[in-house]
Design a protein around this motif. Sequence first.
Motif, PDB file in Angstrom:
ATOM      1  N   ASN A  38      19.447  21.706 -41.660  1.00 18.79           N
ATOM      2  CA  ASN A  38      18.355  22.230 -40.978  1.00 18.79           C
ATOM      3  C   ASN A  38      17.412  22.502 -42.000  1.00 18.79           C
ATOM      4  OD1 ASN A  38      16.354  23.513 -39.819  1.00 18.79           O
ATOM      5  ND2 ASN A  38      17.754  25.171 -38.958  1.00 18.79           N
ATOM      6  N   PRO A  39      16.130  22.018 -42.142  1.00 19.21           N
ATOM      7  CA  PRO A  39      14.949  22.110 -43.009  1.00 19.21           C
ATOM      8  C   PRO A  39      14.792  23.562 -43.526  1.00 19.21           C
ATOM      9  CG  PRO A  39      14.391  20.606 -41.545  1.00 19.21           C
ATOM     10  CD  PRO A  39      15.543  21.156 -40.948  1.00 19.21           C
ATOM     11  N   LEU A  40      14.894  24.588 -42.646  1.00 21.34           N
ATOM     12  CA  LEU A  40      14.765  25.931 -43.054  1.00 21.34           C
ATOM     13  C   LEU A  40      16.069  26.549 -43.889  1.00 21.34           C
ATOM     14  CD1 LEU A  40      13.599  27.191 -39.712  1.00 21.34           C
ATOM     15  CD2 LEU A  40      12.081  26.415 -41.792  1.00 21.34           C
ATOM     16  N   ASP A  41      17.081  25.839 -43.725  1.00 20.25           N
ATOM     17  CA  ASP A  41      18.361  26.355 -44.362  1.00 20.25           C
ATOM     18  C   ASP A  41      18.432  25.815 -45.972  1.00 20.25           C
ATOM     19  OD1 ASP A  41      18.974  27.998 -42.317  1.00 20.25           O
ATOM     20  OD2 ASP A  41      20.368  26.440 -41.330  1.00 20.25           O
ATOM     21  N   VAL A  42      18.160  24.500 -45.984  1.00 24.71           N
ATOM     22  CA  VAL A  42      18.452  23.768 -47.327  1.00 24.71           C
ATOM     23  C   VAL A  42      17.306  24.120 -48.239  1.00 24.71           C
ATOM     24  CG1 VAL A  42      19.658  22.033 -46.078  1.00 24.71           C
ATOM     25  CG2 VAL A  42      17.046  21.797 -46.775  1.00 24.71           C
ATOM     26  N   GLY A  43      16.161  24.656 -48.175  1.00 27.35           N
ATOM     27  CA  GLY A  43      15.119  25.212 -49.129  1.00 27.35           C
ATOM     28  C   GLY A  43      14.581  23.724 -49.649  1.00 27.35           C
ATOM     29  N   PRO A  44      13.906  24.215 -50.907  1.00 30.22           N
ATOM     30  CA  PRO A  44      13.117  23.165 -51.414  1.00 30.22           C
ATOM     31  C   PRO A  44      13.844  21.938 -51.787  1.00 30.22           C
ATOM     32  CG  PRO A  44      12.361  25.275 -52.050  1.00 30.22           C
ATOM     33  CD  PRO A  44      13.869  25.386 -51.432  1.00 30.22           C
ATOM     34  N   ALA A  45      15.054  22.261 -52.636  1.00 34.00           N
ATOM     35  CA  ALA A  45      16.035  21.064 -53.027  1.00 34.00           C
ATOM     36  C   ALA A  45      16.548  20.358 -52.132  1.00 34.00           C
ATOM     37  CB  ALA A  45      17.165  21.802 -54.107  1.00 34.00           C
ATOM     38  N   GLY A  46      16.940  20.711 -50.781  1.00 31.07           N
ATOM     39  CA  GLY A  46      17.029  19.982 -49.863  1.00 31.07           C
ATOM     40  C   GLY A  46      15.997  18.939 -49.003  1.00 31.07           C
ATOM     41  N   ILE A  47      14.961  19.783 -49.209  1.00 34.63           N
ATOM     42  CA  ILE A  47      13.799  18.800 -48.539  1.00 34.63           C
ATOM     43  C   ILE A  47      13.322  17.597 -50.000  1.00 34.63           C
ATOM     44  CG2 ILE A  47      11.196  18.915 -48.395  1.00 34.63           C
ATOM     45  CD1 ILE A  47      11.741  21.653 -46.886  1.00 34.63           C
ATOM     46  N   PHE A  64      13.468  13.512 -49.290  1.00 32.68           N
ATOM     47  CA  PHE A  64      12.164  12.606 -49.760  1.00 32.68           C
ATOM     48  C   PHE A  64      12.694  11.574 -50.955  1.00 32.68           C
ATOM     49  CE2 PHE A  64       8.992  16.137 -48.450  1.00 32.68           C
ATOM     50  CZ  PHE A  64       8.729  15.249 -47.331  1.00 32.68           C
ATOM     51  N   GLY A  65      13.570  12.258 -51.545  1.00 26.53           N
ATOM     52  CA  GLY A  65      14.074  11.176 -52.762  1.00 26.53           C
ATOM     53  C   GLY A  65      15.010   9.956 -51.966  1.00 26.53           C
ATOM     54  N   LEU A  66      15.935  10.421 -50.922  1.00 29.83           N
ATOM     55  CA  LEU A  66      16.621   9.539 -50.248  1.00 29.83           C
ATOM     56  C   LEU A  66      15.801   8.328 -49.527  1.00 29.83           C
ATOM     57  CD1 LEU A  66      19.696  11.247 -49.057  1.00 29.83           C
ATOM     58  CD2 LEU A  66      19.644   9.411 -50.651  1.00 29.83           C
ATOM     59  N   ALA A  67      14.740   9.146 -49.014  1.00 27.12           N
ATOM     60  CA  ALA A  67      13.678   8.324 -48.139  1.00 27.12           C
ATOM     61  C   ALA A  67      12.955   7.297 -48.924  1.00 27.12           C
ATOM     62  CB  ALA A  67      12.679   9.151 -47.368  1.00 27.12           C
ATOM     63  N   TYR A  68      12.728   7.659 -50.197  1.00 24.51           N
ATOM     64  CA  TYR A  68      11.930   6.532 -51.434  1.00 24.51           C
ATOM     65  C   TYR A  68      13.140   5.769 -51.865  1.00 24.51           C
ATOM     66  CZ  TYR A  68      10.088   4.858 -55.431  1.00 24.51           C
ATOM     67  OH  TYR A  68       9.700   4.025 -56.485  1.00 24.51           O
ATOM     68  N   ILE A  69      14.121   5.798 -52.030  1.00 23.21           N
ATOM     69  CA  ILE A  69      15.326   5.248 -52.266  1.00 23.21           C
ATOM     70  C   ILE A  69      15.666   3.993 -51.271  1.00 23.21           C
ATOM     71  CG2 ILE A  69      17.634   4.745 -53.084  1.00 23.21           C
ATOM     72  CD1 ILE A  69      17.575   7.599 -54.524  1.00 23.21           C
ATOM     73  N   PHE A  70      15.504   4.495 -50.080  1.00 21.46           N
ATOM     74  CA  PHE A  70      15.887   3.604 -48.893  1.00 21.46           C
ATOM     75  C   PHE A  70      14.651   2.427 -48.764  1.00 21.46           C
ATOM     76  CE2 PHE A  70      15.179   2.687 -44.366  1.00 21.46           C
ATOM     77  CZ  PHE A  70      16.165   1.747 -44.194  1.00 21.46           C
ATOM     78  N   ILE A  71      13.634   3.250 -48.774  1.00 23.05           N
ATOM     79  CA  ILE A  71      12.276   2.374 -48.699  1.00 23.05           C
ATOM     80  C   ILE A  71      12.136   1.267 -49.838  1.00 23.05           C
ATOM     81  CG2 ILE A  71       9.800   2.181 -48.360  1.00 23.05           C
ATOM     82  CD1 ILE A  71      10.209   5.206 -46.989  1.00 23.05           C
ATOM     83  N   SER A  72      12.195   1.649 -50.949  1.00 15.91           N
ATOM     84  CA  SER A  72      12.114   0.996 -51.839  1.00 15.91           C
ATOM     85  C   SER A  72      13.117  -0.323 -52.120  1.00 15.91           C
ATOM     86  CB  SER A  72      11.981   1.628 -53.297  1.00 15.91           C
ATOM     87  OG  SER A  72      13.109   2.166 -53.764  1.00 15.91           O
TER      88      SER A  72
END
Length: 129
Positions: free
Chosen positions: A32-41, A45-53
Amino acid sequence: MQKLMQQLKKYLPYSLPVVSFVGLVVLLNRTNPLDVGPAGILLVFGLAYIFISSALYLLLTLVIVLLAYFVNITATSRRNLYYLSSIIALAPVFLLALNSIGQLEVKDFILVLCLVGFASFYVVKRRRV
């Protein structure tokens, strides 16, 4: 050991989109985005960037391979392809980040496109020298 590293380097671009996509799907379904905090978010974003690139790199590599009949492909052109796919993959991540904080407007979309366009132009011109 050297041969193993060469084999890993050879197949990593083909497996990275699948691994990052699976990691992204698991992360989005399990947390849940509210539970993971900034590191999870940041991880999302890092995994999304790796996947897209990596997916964009594979797509552009397939296009270059299809065009290989007409043009000569060198190691430099493949490296340029890697740099360009890394830059172009920033656009969806920037747009997703802007949308997640509720700041995505038409002017922001145009600014992200200009940023990616200028960065791509810079890399293409810089790599020719």
